[in-house]
Structure formats: C-alpha cells, structure tokens
Write a protein that holds these residues in place. Structure first.
Motif, short mmCIF file in Angstrom:
data_model
loop_
_atom_site.label_atom_id
_atom_site.label_comp_id
_atom_site.label_asym_id
_atom_site.label_seq_id
_atom_site.Cartn_x
_atom_site.Cartn_y
_atom_site.Cartn_z
N GLU A 90 4.34 -5.79 2.95
CA GLU A 90 2.18 -5.80 2.83
C GLU A 90 2.47 -7.74 2.38
N SER A 91 3.15 -7.53 0.77
CA SER A 91 2.22 -8.50 0.49
C SER A 91 2.46 -10.30 1.13
N ALA A 94 -0.65 -9.43 2.60
CA ALA A 94 -1.74 -10.06 2.30
C ALA A 94 -1.97 -11.05 1.64
N ASP A 154 -6.89 -6.91 -0.85
CA ASP A 154 -5.04 -7.43 -0.27
C ASP A 154 -4.09 -7.68 -1.13
N GLU A 158 -1.17 -6.43 -3.67
CA GLU A 158 -0.52 -6.83 -3.61
C GLU A 158 0.15 -7.70 -4.82
#
Length: 400
Positions: A90-91, A94, A154, A158
C-alpha cells in the motif's frame, strides 16, 4: 500578499519541521517495534526529512520563477521515499501515485511557466491567461486542489505520521505560495481571469472534500480530505482578495484572514496527524470503527483528538472560526451560502467520526504508549487553544 505570505511561511515551516523532527524520534522507535516488517533505515529517513525541509525553504526563497519550479519539483523527489518508509504494498503504491500525479502536475506547471515568461516578452494577454491556467493546474496538484488532489489521500494515510504532518502542514503551503507568486506576476488585465479560475478550483475543492468526508471510514484519510478542504478555503480567500476587494477597506480583512488561515491550519493539522499516528500505534488500525472508547481507554489522546477536531472545524476558540467568519461576511451572498453549507457538511462528518472514536466502550484494547509520544501534540494543542482564546478575546474587544 506575496511578500507577507513568504515571510509567514519562512517562519512557520522551520517550526513545523522542528516539531515533526522531535516527534519522529520516539515515533519511529515505537513504530518499528510494534509494526515490524521491512522499513527504511533511520539515517535515510532523517536525511530525507532534512532534504525535504531544505527543498521547501528553497522554493520559498527562489529568486526567479524557473528556480521556484526546480525547488517544487525537488520537494516531490526527496519526499516520495518518505511516504514508503514502511515497505508495504500500500505504501509503495501511494509513493508511485504521488510521483506520477505530482510529476504530471509539475510538468503542467513548467509549461505554464514557459508561457508566462513568453508573455512577459511579448505582452500578449492571451499567453498570460494560458500560462496561468497551466500554472494553476500544475501547482494546484501539489496544493491538493480538486480535481488534481488524487495523490493526497493515499500519501497522507500511508506515510509515517510526522511525514503526513509535514506534507499537509508545510508542502501544501509552499505550492500555494507558487500560485500566489504567479498571480502577482500577472498584468491587471489578466487578473480577473486568474482570480475567477482560482475561486472556481477553491470552491470545487471544498465541495469535493465535503462529499468524500461524509462516509469516510479511515481517520487518516479523513484528515487528508480536511487538508483539501482548507487549501480550497485558502484559495477562495486569495481569489476574493484580488477579485472583489482590491483597493477597498475589506482587503485588509481578507488578507489577514488568509494569512491566519494558512498558519493555524498548518499547526492544527500537525497536531491531528501526530495524534492520529499515536492512535495507529495503539490500535494497529486506521479504521474509525476499530478506534472507539478513547474517553475510557486513552483519556489524554481523547482530549487531544477532540480538541484538534473542534479546532480544525473552526469552533471557537479556534482562529479558523474568525477566518471563516471573515470570508462569509465579506464574500458575495452566493459564495457565503455555498461555503456555509459545505462547512456544515464537513463539521457533521468530522463530529461523527470524533464521537464514534471517543465515546462508548472500547472496541479493541489499545497498546500502552510511552508518554513522550504525547508531548509534542500536547504542546501544540496548548498553544493553539491559548492563542485562539487570546485572538478571539482581542477581536471581541476590538469590535466593541
């Protein structure tokens, strides 16, 4: 306006950086211990944070428009790795979204800069307008103005809490300053077009944030959309400064309201993001539904969270109450009515999330946090409350 905003940001940005740097020391230690997994080396994090701060200061001090563009582009390159401090899917997603969207935006800003420089040599009004349109879209992307804000939720959700605070509290201001600087370079004949375009994007940003905040289930994303809202309000204030009141007594009201709004939003959002980072460490989740009963399980953080939410919503004694009041009282009726309606929606969404997180019984038992993690947020909350009370009392005495 350019001169005053520059001086304000030159004083404000180092203070925000210092607060986030101090908070980073205990935060990273606790985050690494509790979350585990792969992460960026601490030396790389602190080096990146320092370069990020230096790039923002370069953007504020750049002697020319092209050099300012270089500095704003540099802020993107040095801050992107910080978003992916925690090497999760996810990071990383982002980070790449931030790089892609902001690179497109900064490309538009470069094209707009070239058009404005060409217009300065030819005197063409059409080139001035075209250049500002591209500049507004390009730097508006970094400012978080809708519809160019898509990277912001995002990235803010994150990134580590101190990085989120610096992105929201400092980076957005630097990009707004770039728009202000280009607007000041426009000839008088092009000014109405520039101000109307800025006003339209500002109102669209507030409306977009209000819509997405109503059903938000992630408290860090909620704060991210709040940043979109407040940068939209700042854009509206700046547009009104030039569009309606240039040379009139109300100009001073709008000017002071804009400067105060930028400063207080930055400090309040720093307080909220640092508190949100602590809640994430304690509960291991960004979901509002997972963080309940703070008034029972984490009384100190419940106070910080509630105070921060009320202050960012413009509830007295927040200075934002006065800045938003100044906007509503001086703007045309249709703008005032639109802003009031949208602010009510935002207030309802923020209050709903705040009550859900602080009231009732704890849904999950939080992990005990070291007290040092609450030091910086507590100092920020105390300064905001005391300063807000002083300003509100002074304003009341002045109006009498």
């Amino acid at each position: 306006m350019e001169y005053l905003l520059q001086k304000l940001l030159l004083a404000l940005t180092p203070c925000l950086f210092a607060a986030d740097l101090v908070q980073s020391v205990p935060y990273l230690r606790e985050a690494d211990a509790r979350e585990g997994g792969e992460h960026m080396p601490h030396w790389a994090y602190y080096a990146g944070l320092g370069l990020f701060f230096a790039a923002m200061m370069f953007a504020l001090l750049a002697p020319s428009l092209p050099l300012m563009w270089v500095a704003v582009e540099l802020t993107t390159l040095v801050s992107a790795p910080l978003i992916a401090y925690r090497r999760t899917k996810e990071s990383l997603e982002a980070m790449w979204k931030y790089l892609l969207v902001c690179s497109i935006g900064i490309g538009l800003a470069l094209f707009g800069t070239m058009l404005v420089l060409h217009a300065q040599t030819t005197g063409s009004l059409a080139w001035y307008k075209a250049g500002f349109a591209f500049v507004l879209a390009g730097y508006g992307t970094k400012t978080g103005l809708a519809p160019f804000h898509t990277w912001l939720p995002d990235a803010h959700s994150e990134a580590p809490a101190p990085v989120s605070a610096l992105l929201s509290g400092a980076l957005l201001n630097c990009s707004l300053f770039a728009i202000v600087r280009f607007r000041e370079a426009m000839p008088a004949a092009a000014a109405p077009f520039c101000d109307r375009a800025t006003l339209a994007l500002g109102l669209l940003s507030v409306a977009t944030a209000a819509v997405f905040m109503v059903r938000q289930t992630d408290f860090k994303r909620l704060l991210a959309y709040s940043s979109v809202e407040h940068m939209g309000l700042a854009a509206v204030l700046f547009a009104l400064f030039g569009l309606l009141f240039d040379g009139k007594p109300q100009t001073d009201v709008i000017q002071v309201a804009l400067l105060a709004h930028v400063a207080v939003h930055s400090v309040t959002k720093t307080l909220l993001f640092l508190t949100a980072g602590n809640l994430l460490l304690a509960f291991g989740s960004r979901a509002i539904a997972a963080v309940q009963g703070l008034g029972v399980s984490m009384k100190g953080h419940a106070v910080l969270w509630t105070v921060g939410l009320f202050l960012i919503c413009g509830m007295p004694p927040s200075v934002l109450f006065l800045t938003e009041l100044g906007l509503v009282c001086t703007a045309p009726a249709w703008i005032s009515a639109t802003v009031l309606l949208l602010l009510f929606v935002v207030f309802a969404a923020m209050t709903r999330a705040g009550l859900a997180m602080t009231m009732g019984r704890p849904a999950n038992r939080p992990v005990r946090l070291p007290r040092r993690l609450a030091v910086v947020p507590t100092l920020l909350a105390a300064c905001l409350t005391a300063g807000g009370l002083a300003v509100c009392i002074g304003a009341a005495m002045w109006t009498d």
